[in-house]
Enzyme design. Structure first.
Site, PDB file in Angstrom:
ATOM      1  N   ARG A 221      38.703  21.046 -43.983  1.00  0.00           N
ATOM      2  CA  ARG A 221      39.109  22.405 -44.324  1.00  0.00           C
ATOM      3  C   ARG A 221      38.255  23.381 -42.997  1.00  0.00           C
ATOM      4  NH1 ARG A 221      42.621  20.603 -46.034  1.00  0.00           N
ATOM      5  NH2 ARG A 221      43.846  21.081 -48.013  1.00  0.00           N
ATOM      6  N   HIS A 269      46.363  20.883 -37.414  1.00  0.00           N
ATOM      7  CA  HIS A 269      46.174  20.261 -38.847  1.00  0.00           C
ATOM      8  C   HIS A 269      47.192  19.185 -38.997  1.00  0.00           C
ATOM      9  CE1 HIS A 269      45.124  21.611 -43.031  1.00  0.00           C
ATOM     10  NE2 HIS A 269      45.429  20.460 -42.995  1.00  0.00           N
TER      11      HIS A 269
END
Length: 306
Positions: A221, A269
């Site tokens: 993250r 991502h």
């Protein structure tokens, strides 16, 4: 049985069709405000209104690997939060991290620059023993990554909250061994869940404890990394480079300093994407087990955050 689907930024129809085909007789539909109460929910970043209206749902099946966004909401009091055990993400993550490590270790970025400039040259081979890799977080994904990296004969260190034993991995556990883990590693791979305790874990102090010429790979993250601290360590030379797949704000803002940095590789991502067919099979299997009163894997401990 009623199943509702509420997944932000996800094309619903293939999921609805797949769930309906795998669960004949079930009422499968996309959630709309005011929809009837469901027995089970398949979710990704749902709004708080969904949680408030679906107060009687038995289980929430999160279609991504991380549950941090879900746990920030007020959840139905009796609902289980269930994460995917793997669903095809572990092998993707292992591919991504191995590629990033080998690209750095073999200096392929340098060879690429040479060929673009029309230069034909060699670099002195590096020793694997000089590049111990630290895998931070040894859950399903982290363990798969550590085992994959070990196949290339790098020294592998692994850190987790509680002790883990993995063949070929030197294990570190708990806060008392965290600094020793960092000091024994030159490459740092982050696969931790995002919790209040792990937010900003990659900062000036922790990254500064890596062996000189460290390399940072973040596939967990964006909030794990203090962006300015990484940039400062790159400027000082203590960190040689980074591969980053996750960011505090996504998409990464156009004016962010990471764009165009010569020693940072960015990806959007995409290190491990949810595979729909495998995810549906896993969710359906777990719904069946719950209906039969059987235990299932992947139940999240909200207090721990994973």
């Amino acid at each position: 049985m009623k199943i509702t689907f509420c997944c932000t930024d996800t094309k619903a129809e293939p999921w609805l069709q797949g769930l309906a085909a795998a669960l004949p007789g079930a009422d499968v539909s996309m959630w709309q405000p005011g929809a009837p109460q469901a027995d089970y929910a398949v979710v990704w970043a749902p709004p708080q209104q969904f949680m408030d209206e679906q107060a009687g749902v038995k289980a929430l099946f999160n279609i991504g690997a991380g549950v941090d966004a879900l746990l920030q909401l007020r959840l139905p009091p009796d609902a289980l939060v269930v994460r995917l055990d793997d669903a095809g993400m572990a092998v993707q993550m292992a591919e991504y991290v191995c590629h990033a490590v080998i690209r750095h270790f073999r200096e392929f970025d340098g060879y690429e620059a040479d060929t673009k400039a029309g230069r034909w040259g060699y670099r002195k081979p590096r020793l694997r023993s000089d590049f111990p890799i630290g895998v931070m977080g040894l859950g399903v994904l982290g363990e798969r990554v550590a085992r994959a990296l070990a196949q290339f004969e790098f020294p592998i260190n692994g850190w987790s909250r509680s002790p883990k034993a993995i063949d070929g991995v030197r294990a570190f556990a708990g806060a008392e061994q965290f600094h020793s883990f960092l000091a024994a590693s030159r490459v740092l791979v982050n696969l931790l869940p995002l919790t209040p305790e792990t937010a900003n874990v990659m900062n000036q102090d922790t990254l500064g404890r890596l062996l000189p010429g460290g390399y940072v790979i973040n596939v967990a993250r964006g909030a794990h990394l203090v962006d300015g601290d990484l940039l400062a360590l790159l400027a000082s030379g203590h960190v040689a480079g980074a591969t980053l797949d996750v960011f505090r704000t996504e998409p990464l803002p156009a004016d962010h300093a990471f764009w165009g940095h010569p020693r940072i590789i960015l990806t959007p991502h995409t290190s491990a994407r949810t595979l729909r067919e495998e995810s549906i099979a896993q969710i359906v299997g777990k719904i069946g087990a719950l209906a039969r009163g059987e235990p299932i894997a992947g139940i999240v401990n909200a207090g721990r955050g994973y």
